[in-house]
Design an enzyme around this catalytic site. Structure first.
Site, mmCIF file in Angstrom:
data_model
loop_
_atom_site.group_PDB
_atom_site.id
_atom_site.type_symbol
_atom_site.label_atom_id
_atom_site.label_comp_id
_atom_site.label_asym_id
_atom_site.label_seq_id
_atom_site.Cartn_x
_atom_site.Cartn_y
_atom_site.Cartn_z
ATOM 1 N N ASP A 3 61.105 -27.720 -57.080
ATOM 2 C CA ASP A 3 61.490 -28.069 -55.710
ATOM 3 C C ASP A 3 60.423 -27.499 -54.784
ATOM 4 O O ASP A 3 60.075 -26.310 -54.869
ATOM 5 C CB ASP A 3 62.858 -27.487 -55.370
ATOM 6 C CG ASP A 3 63.360 -27.990 -54.024
ATOM 7 O OD1 ASP A 3 63.901 -29.108 -53.979
ATOM 8 O OD2 ASP A 3 63.191 -27.253 -53.032
ATOM 9 N N ASP A 33 61.985 -34.177 -52.476
ATOM 10 C CA ASP A 33 60.854 -33.308 -52.800
ATOM 11 C C ASP A 33 61.120 -32.561 -54.099
ATOM 12 O O ASP A 33 60.663 -31.441 -54.293
ATOM 13 C CB ASP A 33 60.575 -32.332 -51.654
ATOM 14 C CG ASP A 33 61.769 -31.434 -51.336
ATOM 15 O OD1 ASP A 33 62.862 -31.711 -51.884
ATOM 16 O OD2 ASP A 33 61.608 -30.479 -50.556
#
Length: 395
Positions: free
Chosen positions: A262, A305
Site C-alpha cells: 500500500d 494505490d
C-alpha cells in the site's frame, strides 16, 4: 472490417460463379463433341451411301432374279432418300436418321470451307436427284434407259462425291478438335482463376481468423489487466494465486510468498495535483514493481494505490527480506511529473503459504494484516507476520 467482409463475400460469390462456369464449359465441351461426332459419322455415312448407290445401279443392269431386282430397287431408293435428306440437313440444318434408324437433329454446317464442300456436293448431286424424283415414291420401277444414264453419272460423280465427303469429314474433325481445344483453354483459364480466387478466400479466412484470435486475445487481456497500469487486475491475480497454491500442494517442498503493498503519501499528491499526476505516479510504481519482480512473479494492481505480488519459491526469510528491501528502495525513489518531482513510500506485508496459512483466504488475511502492521509502525517498511511473532523491518 465491413469492407473486408464485403471483399470476402465478393470473392466467395466469384468462386461460385467460376466453379459453375467450369461445370457449364465442361458440359458444353461434352455436348459439342457429341454433336460433332454425329456430323462426322454422317459425313462418313454419305461416302458409304454413295458407294451403295453405285453398287445398286450396277446390279440393276445385271441379270438377276425378280426378287433381287426389287430388293435392289428398294435399297437404292432408301440410299437415295437418306443421302439426299442428310445432304439437305448439312446445308440447312434439320432432321435425319442415324445408322440405327433413330431420328436426330443435325446442325447446319456454315463454317468455311466445309459449307463450300456441301454446296459442291449438292451441285453434283442435284441433276441425278431430279432424274430420280419421279421414281422415289410408289412402286414404279426405273426404266432401263434411266438406269444406264444414272449408272454413267454415278460412276463419273462417285469419286468426286467420295473426295468431297472425305474432305468434309476431315474438316469437321479439325473443326471439332479446334473447338474442343478452345473450350478447354477457356476452361483451364477459368479453373486457374477459380483456384487463385479460392486461395484468396483461404488467405482471407486465415487473416480473419487470425484477426479474430488477436481480437479475442486482446479482449482477454483487457479483461485480466488493469487499464491504467496494464498490470493484472484483482480477478486475474486471484486466479493466478489459486494456480500457484495448487502447484505448491502438488510439490510439497515448494512455497509461495504473498506480498501486499500500500503506497504511503499517494493520497495527498493525488488530492493536491489531481488525477493526471496521480496516474503518472501509479504507472511509475507499476513499472518499478514489474522491473523489480522476478521472472516467475505475478504483479497486480488490486485497488486504488494497492498492489500485490505472488512470489513462488522465496526459499527463506533472508530471501524475502532482501526482496522487500529492494522493492522499498526502488519505490521510494523520486518520480518526475509535470509538476516536478514527487515521492511516495510503501508499506509492505508478506505472508508465506503454507508456512503462515493453509488456505488462500487466511493467507490473504495474514498478508493484509502484516501490511497494516507496517503502516502502524511508521510506514515505509515491510512486515512478515505469522501467528507466533511479528518481524518489522524499516525501509
Amino acid at each position: 472490417m465491413e469492407l473486408k467482409s464485403k471483399n470476402l463475400f465478393g470473392a466467395i460469390l466469384l468462386f461460385i460463379v467460376l466453379d459453375l462456369s467450369i461445370l457449364v464449359i465442361n458440359y458444353w465441351i461434352t455436348y459439342q463433341i457429341s454433336k460433332d461426332a454425329i456430323a462426322i459419322n454422317l459425313s462418313g455415312r454419305q461416302r458409304m451411301l454413295s458407294q451403295s448407290m453405285t453398287k445398286s445401279l450396277l446390279m440393276l443392269q445385271s441379270q438377276h432374279s425378280v426378287e433381287l431386282i426389287r430388293a435392289t430397287h428398294e435399297e437404292f431408293r432408301d440410299s437415295v432418300s437418306v443421302f439426299d435428306e442428310t445432304l439437305l440437313a448439312f446445308k440447312h440444318g434439320g432432321l435425319t436418321v442415324n445408322s440405327d434408324g433413330e431420328i436426330i437433329r443435325l446442325s447446319r454446317v456454315d463454317s468455311f470451307p466445309e459449307a463450300g464442300l456441301i454446296d459442291q456436293t449438292i451441285q453434283i448431286w442435284r441433276p441425278m436427284h431430279e432424274l430420280l424424283l419421279p421414281y422415289m415414291t410408289g412402286s414404279l420401277d426405273m426404266p432401263e434407259q434411266l438406269i444406264i444414264q444414272l449408272r454413267e453419272q454415278m460412276i463419273h460423280n462417285n469419286l468426286q462425291i467420295l473426295d468431297l465427303m472425305n474432305r468434309l469429314t476431315s474438316g469437321l474433325e479439325r473443326q471439332s478438335l479446334q473447338r474442343a481445344n478452345t473450350l478447354r483453354i477457356i476452361q483451364t483459364i477459368v479453373f486457374f482463376l477459380a483456384l487463385f480466387n479460392f486461395l484468396f478466400i483461404v488467405r482471407k479466412f486465415h487473416l480473419l481468423a487470425r484477426q479474430s484470435a488477436m481480437k479475442t486475445q486482446h479482449y482477454n487481456e483487457l479483461a485480466m489487466r488493469d487499464p491504467l497500469t496494464e498490470l493484472f487486475n484483482r480477478r486475474q491475480f486471484e486466479s493466478n494465486l489459486e494456480k500457484e497454491v495448487a502447484t505448491v500442494d502438488r510439490h510439497q517442498h515448494s512455497n509461495i510468498a504473498l506480498v501486499m503493498i500500500d503506497l504511503d503519501g499517494f493520497k495527498p499528491i493525488n488530492d493536491k495535483y489531481g488525477h493526471e499526476v496521480g496516474d503518472v505516479v501509479l504507472c511509475t510504481i507499476a513499472t518499478r514493481l514489474s522491473e523489480g519482480a522476478r521472472v516467475n512473479d505475478t504483479v497486480a494492481r488490486v485497488g486504488g494505490d494497492e498492489f500485490m505480488l505472488i512470489c513462488p519459491d522465496l526459499h527463506n526469510k533472508e530471501d524475502a527480506d532482501a526482496f522487500c528491501q529492494r522493492l522499498l528502495t526502488e519505490l521510494s525513489q523520486p518520480i518526475l511529473t509535470n509538476v516536478g518531482q514527487v515521492s511516495v513510500g510503501a508499506s509492505i506485508g508478506i505472508a508465506f503459504y503454507p508456512d503462515h496459512a493453509d488456505n488462500i483466504n487466511d493467507l490473504t488475511r495474514m498478508a493484509d494484516k502484516a501490511m497494516y502492521t507496517a503502516k502502524s509502525f511508521g510506514k515505509n517498511r515491510y512486515v512478515c507476520l505469522d501467528p507466533t511473532r511479528i518481524d518489522v523491518k524499516p525501509g
